[in-house]
Design an enzyme around this catalytic site. Structure first.
Site, PDB file in Angstrom:
ATOM      1  N   ASP A 249      -0.979  -3.137  -4.890  1.00 56.73           N
ATOM      2  CA  ASP A 249      -0.549  -4.162  -3.940  1.00 56.73           C
ATOM      3  C   ASP A 249      -1.765  -4.983  -3.538  1.00 56.73           C
ATOM      4  O   ASP A 249      -2.764  -4.424  -3.098  1.00 56.73           O
ATOM      5  CB  ASP A 249       0.057  -3.521  -2.689  1.00 56.73           C
TER       6      ASP A 249
ATOM      7  N   ASP B 181      15.175  -3.740  -6.442  1.00 60.45           N
ATOM      8  CA  ASP B 181      15.070  -2.738  -5.374  1.00 60.45           C
ATOM      9  C   ASP B 181      16.480  -2.283  -5.043  1.00 60.45           C
ATOM     10  O   ASP B 181      17.308  -3.089  -4.605  1.00 60.45           O
ATOM     11  CB  ASP B 181      14.432  -3.354  -4.119  1.00 60.45           C
TER      12      ASP B 181
END
Lengths: 217, 252
Positions: free
Chosen positions: B11, B130
């Site tokens: 990230d 997701d």
């Protein structure tokens, strides 16, 4: 020693340029035939579809140029779609005539065989088995890992045995990985993305370009 | 034979790796390029960068990170986060990324997948999904905006639609398992893997090496992704690979 990366407006040339720079090559990314004439070796890259790539090459007159490279004896390396373009034709989208420098035709993977489903693209690391020795590659140590990174949905079929140097298997199908005929070499995988072994292969190919250039000067 | 891929995810926010990284051996563990190099040496098969920058400057910095990574690394990597247009894709791919991943933007405008696939080829377009179990609907639903908004799409249907439009790979994250460290969501992964004919990357829930073995042998998925267990050194990529190898799973 100068490597010309043949630029016909397709694909990401940055990674391959960087890989050649790491091998201490002078790199020229160009479609200009005057510049290309000054080069010691050529790299034909390519990402995208076969018909688009051939029409771009034709428009730029590069198809004729690449075909006559066979006679100059300067080394040419086609990578991924760049390798597929070296064959007679391709069935990607529609039947398109290729450069015809190698024997064989580009076809889609069979997406199923009797045992299993075959996911397309063929994407990931697959080991190469060598059936012969390319002129530019010294003997490999048997212990060496030969994993290289493939990403493609079409493959060379109806090839001739003596032009296929190394292959992998995927979904029960033989995938020509390295092909060679005289000064023309093709790699279906991405050597610039294939870790240390990819670097080694590209390095050996570059070494022969360098040796040849030294002999001529 | 094609090997199973182990993919660490980084990230990145405003050009820096987030999630308190604990690597004393690195000169600058917050530098995405340094960390990418470390994972490459450990045997990572690919990398995923997820750009979570909010600012415009942060997004421009990401292009720089991509360029530097491509100049240093010789393994493939994917960039996701905030890719909304064909032009965003172009920027990342020209900077040296091998694939781009789209999530919310593809649900808002599915044609983005088709445009990307037509321009760059399917192999460059990853659709990230997701998914979270819905008791009421009896299936997994797709969420957008980092898991904040539930959509009307089921994970299986959306995965099929995305591949029909030209996605070359599905990155499937189980929101139920994410952060739990109790293993990948095998049922969800199985359902999506069976529904599509492109490679699927399982994500969410990895807590140890055994979990990778489970997802590769019970679901036969192509690749598995994890972030925190690698960042916090709970296991390493080389350890995961050596355990897989011992147990007969083919890895590089």
């Amino acid at each position: 020693m100068k490597i010309g990366v043949i630029d016909y407006g397709m694909g990401n040339l940055y990674s391959v340029e960087q890989a050649l720079l790491r091998l201490n090559c002078e790199v020229f990314i160009t479609s200009d035939i005057k510049v290309l004439n000054q080069m010691d070796g050529y790299l034909l890259p390519g990402v995208g579809a076969f018909p688009d790539a051939m029409s771009r090459l034709n428009e730029l007159g590069l198809d004729v140029y690449i075909k006559q490279l066979v006679k100059t004896n300067k080394p040419l390396l086609g990578i991924c779609l760049g390798m597929q373009l070296l064959y007679e034709d391709s069935k990607e989208n529609c039947l398109t005539t290729g450069l015809g420098l190698l024997t064989g035709r580009i076809q889609k993977f069979n997406d199923s065989d009797s045992q299993q489903r075959v996911r397309i693209p063929h994407m990931g690391w697959n080991p190469l088995s060598f059936t012969q020795q390319p002129s530019w590659l010294p003997d490999l140590d048997k212990e060496d890992s030969t994993h290289v990174y493939f990403v493609h949905s079409f493959l060379a079929r109806n090839t001739t045995q003596h032009e296929v140097v190394a292959s992998s298997t995927y979904g029960g199908q033989v995938v020509p990985g390295i092909v060679q005929k005289g000064n023309i070499t093709g790699m279906q995988f991405h050597p610039e993305k294939s870790g240390p072994f990819g670097k080694y292969l590209l390095g050996q190919w570059v070494r022969q370009v360098r040796d040849r250039e030294r002999q001529n000067t | 034979m094609l090997t199973k891929r182990i993919i660490p995810c980084l990230d990145v926010k405003e050009g820096r790796v987030v999630k308190g990284v604990q690597f004393v051996s690195l000169r600058d563990a917050g530098d995405p390029v340094e960390l990418a190099k470390f994972y490459d040496e450990q045997g990572a098969d690919e990398l995923v960068f997820l750009d979570i920058s909010a600012s415009h400057e942060g997004k421009e910095t990401m292009v720089d990170v991509v360029r530097k990574t491509a100049a240093t690394l010789a393994i493939p990597f994917t960039v996701g986060g905030g890719i909304r247009t064909l032009n965003d894709m172009k920027k990342m791919l020209r900077a040296g990324a091998d694939k781009v991943s789209v999530n919310t933007s593809a649900i808002e405008r599915p044609q983005l997948i088709a445009e990307g696939a037509a321009f760059f080829g399917s192999q460059c377009i990853v659709v990230a999904i997701d998914a979270k179990w819905s008791q009421e609907k009896g299936t997994w639903m797709v969420y957008t905006h980092g898991g904040r908004h539930e959509t009307e799409l089921t994970a299986v249907k959306w995965a099929q639609e995305a591949t029909r439009l030209g996605a070359g790979e599905i990155l499937l994250t189980s929101m139920d398992q994410d952060g739990e460290k109790s293993g990948f969501n095998l049922a969800l992964t199985q359902a999506v893997n069976d529904a599509v004919n492109v490679p699927v990357i399982a994500s969410g829930g990895a807590g140890n090496a055994q979990h990778f073995y489970d997802v590769f042998t019970k679901v036969d998925v192509d690749a598995a992704l994890a972030a925190s267990i690698f960042h916090y050194k709970e296991t390493s990529i080389s350890e995961v690979k050596s355990i897989l190898r011992e147990k007969g799973v083919t890895v590089r």
